[in-house]
Design an enzyme around this catalytic site. Structure first.
Site, PDB file in Angstrom:
ATOM      1  N   GLY A  90       3.201  -1.292   4.208  1.00 45.49           N
ATOM      2  CA  GLY A  90       3.270   0.309   4.009  1.00 45.49           C
ATOM      3  C   GLY A  90       4.473   0.749   3.593  1.00 45.49           C
ATOM      4  O   GLY A  90       4.897   0.566   2.558  1.00 45.49           O
ATOM      5  N   GLY A  91       5.081   1.278   4.617  1.00 47.52           N
ATOM      6  CA  GLY A  91       6.419   1.904   4.573  1.00 47.52           C
ATOM      7  C   GLY A  91       7.302   1.078   3.810  1.00 47.52           C
ATOM      8  O   GLY A  91       8.141   1.640   2.772  1.00 47.52           O
TER       9      GLY A  91
ATOM     10  N   SER B 115       3.872  -1.911  10.267  1.00 48.31           N
ATOM     11  CA  SER B 115       5.314  -2.077  10.581  1.00 48.31           C
ATOM     12  C   SER B 115       5.951  -3.428  10.113  1.00 48.31           C
ATOM     13  O   SER B 115       6.924  -3.826  10.832  1.00 48.31           O
ATOM     14  CB  SER B 115       5.666  -1.699  11.981  1.00 48.31           C
TER      15      SER B 115
ATOM     16  N   GLU C 164      -5.000  -4.940  10.403  1.00 50.85           N
ATOM     17  CA  GLU C 164      -3.744  -3.837  10.879  1.00 50.85           C
ATOM     18  C   GLU C 164      -4.196  -3.238  12.195  1.00 50.85           C
ATOM     19  O   GLU C 164      -4.993  -2.382  12.283  1.00 50.85           O
ATOM     20  CB  GLU C 164      -3.971  -2.971   9.551  1.00 50.85           C
TER      21      GLU C 164
ATOM     22  N   GLU D 165      -6.800   4.806   8.088  1.00 50.14           N
ATOM     23  CA  GLU D 165      -6.609   6.279   7.723  1.00 50.14           C
ATOM     24  C   GLU D 165      -8.016   6.738   7.001  1.00 50.14           C
ATOM     25  O   GLU D 165      -8.092   7.736   7.463  1.00 50.14           O
ATOM     26  CB  GLU D 165      -5.351   6.367   6.705  1.00 50.14           C
TER      27      GLU D 165
ATOM     28  N   HIS E 278      -9.573   1.185   4.991  1.00 54.93           N
ATOM     29  CA  HIS E 278      -8.203   1.298   5.591  1.00 54.93           C
ATOM     30  C   HIS E 278      -8.438   2.404   7.069  1.00 54.93           C
ATOM     31  O   HIS E 278      -9.137   3.284   6.795  1.00 54.93           O
ATOM     32  CB  HIS E 278      -7.144   1.871   4.859  1.00 54.93           C
TER      33      HIS E 278
ATOM     34  N   ASN F 133       0.762  -1.251  -0.265  1.00 48.72           N
ATOM     35  CA  ASN F 133      -0.054   0.129  -0.184  1.00 48.72           C
ATOM     36  C   ASN F 133       0.917   1.284  -0.010  1.00 48.72           C
ATOM     37  O   ASN F 133       1.728   1.468   0.990  1.00 48.72           O
ATOM     38  CB  ASN F 133      -0.956   0.096   1.271  1.00 48.72           C
ATOM     39  N   TRP F 134       1.041   1.856  -1.138  1.00 44.15           N
ATOM     40  CA  TRP F 134       1.940   2.961  -1.357  1.00 44.15           C
ATOM     41  C   TRP F 134       1.371   4.285  -0.547  1.00 44.15           C
ATOM     42  O   TRP F 134       2.192   5.154  -0.705  1.00 44.15           O
ATOM     43  CB  TRP F 134       2.208   3.213  -2.832  1.00 44.15           C
ATOM     44  N   LYS F 135       0.093   4.223  -0.367  1.00 44.23           N
ATOM     45  CA  LYS F 135      -0.460   5.420   0.123  1.00 44.23           C
ATOM     46  C   LYS F 135      -0.452   6.655  -0.551  1.00 44.23           C
ATOM     47  O   LYS F 135      -0.202   6.388  -1.842  1.00 44.23           O
ATOM     48  CB  LYS F 135      -0.056   5.788   1.726  1.00 44.23           C
TER      49      LYS F 135
ATOM     50  N   GLY G 120       2.834   2.361  11.005  1.00 50.00           N
ATOM     51  CA  GLY G 120       3.941   3.463  10.887  1.00 50.00           C
ATOM     52  C   GLY G 120       4.514   3.906  11.974  1.00 50.00           C
ATOM     53  O   GLY G 120       5.105   4.877  12.151  1.00 50.00           O
TER      54      GLY G 120
HETATM   55  P1  13P Z   1       3.123   0.309   7.667  1.00 52.82           P
HETATM   56  O1  13P Z   1       3.691  -0.779   7.176  1.00 52.82           O
HETATM   57  O2  13P Z   1       4.094   1.555   7.369  1.00 52.82           O
HETATM   58  O3  13P Z   1       3.376   0.364   9.096  1.00 52.82           O
HETATM   59  O4  13P Z   1       1.709   0.577   7.198  1.00 52.82           O
HETATM   60  C1  13P Z   1       1.023  -0.392   7.147  1.00 52.82           C
HETATM   61  C2  13P Z   1      -0.252   0.083   6.396  1.00 52.82           C
HETATM   62  O5  13P Z   1      -1.140   0.829   6.859  1.00 52.82           O
HETATM   63  C3  13P Z   1      -0.691  -0.876   5.196  1.00 52.82           C
HETATM   64  O6  13P Z   1      -1.970  -0.553   4.722  1.00 52.82           O
END
Ligand code: 13P
Length: 248
Positions: free
Chosen positions: A228-229, A207, A169, A102, A100, A12-14, A175
């Site tokens: 994510g990251g 993470s 998640e 967010e 998600h 997920n590149w956000k 993050g």
């Molecule tokens: P991180 O891997 O950066 O913690 O993000 C997880 C995430 O929200 C994937 O959708």
């Protein structure tokens, strides 16, 4: 991981990457993971890049590497400025992330709205990746999470539940570098599975990276990751997929 379920690792590149970054990452993934055929790899770039990347990775292009959108709208078309329907997404992708944390936090998406999005995804032939996770680790939070998931998926058919992908998640792990322990993630995911099916793939997200992937994937109910990251770092992401391929 369990041999009865095919591992899935989604990035997920956000709201990150330029178009040039997106091409570099997608090309890198395609080249480095050409032979890791035991894992379904899904890249979820910002939607505006999907059309560009679909020329090389879109529906029907590379069997085990697919594209996904980060969000969708439940209606097929209409006056919803700025939104994308699942029918539109289907032209360029095979998966869509729904709910998600967010989007729940910043855009106040509610459980029934998420169910409508899941139904719209299935109608269009997309595979939904439904996210769920507790905000804080407090007494009773896991029980509440199972109820919340049950409420969202309650009207789906058994066949749809089998096709659905769920990403556990925990919000406190996203993050933060504060990854859940394999044992904790396994415990929660095994409880989430009680309202899904034995075939439903359940991912861990929060993470996750190339250093903790092996321990998490050793757990019987963790079928992959929503990353994510670490999905923005080609080497980390590729290593995670290679580990899953070795274990599969
Ligand atoms: P991180 O891997 O950066 O913690 O993000 C997880 C995430 O929200 C994937 O959708």
């Amino acid at each position: 991981m369990h041999p009865s379920r095919r591992p899935l690792i989604a990035g997920n590149w956000k709201m990150n990457t330029t178009l040039a970054d997106a091409h570099i990452l997608a090309d890198g993934v395609r080249q480095e993971l050409e032979h890791e055929e035991k894992v379904d790899v899904v890249l979820c770039p910002p939607s505006i890049w999907l059309g560009f990347l679909a020329e090389r990775l879109g529906p029907g292009k590379v069997a085990h590497v697919s594209l996904g959108a980060q969000n969708c709208h439940p209606e097929m078309k209409g006056a919803y400025t700025g939104e994308l329907s699942t029918e539109m997404i289907k032209e360029v992708a095979d998966y869509v992330i729904i709910g998600h944390s967010e989007r729940v936090q910043y855009f106040h998406e509610k459980p029934d709205f998420l169910l409508h999005k899941i139904e719209a995804a299935f109608r269009a032939g997309l595979t939904p990746i439904l996210c769920i996770g507790e905000v804080e680790q407090v007494a009773g939070s896991t029980k509440k999470l199972v109820q919340e998931l049950n409420h969202i998926v309650r009207s789906l058919t058994h066949a749809q539940l089998e096709q659905l992908v769920v990403a556990y998640e925990p919000v406190w792990a996203i993050g933060t570098g504060n990854v859940a322990t394999p044992e904790y993630a396994q415990e929660v995911i095994s409880l989430l599975r009680t309202v899904l099916t034995e075939k439903t793939r359940i991912l861990y997200g929060g993470s996750s990276n190339d250093e903790n992937a092996r321990g998490l994937l050793a757990m019987p109910d963790i079928d992959g990751f929503l990353v994510g990251g670490a999905s923005l770092k080609l080497k980390s992401f590729v290593t995670m997929v290679k580990i899953a391929d070795q274990l599969a």
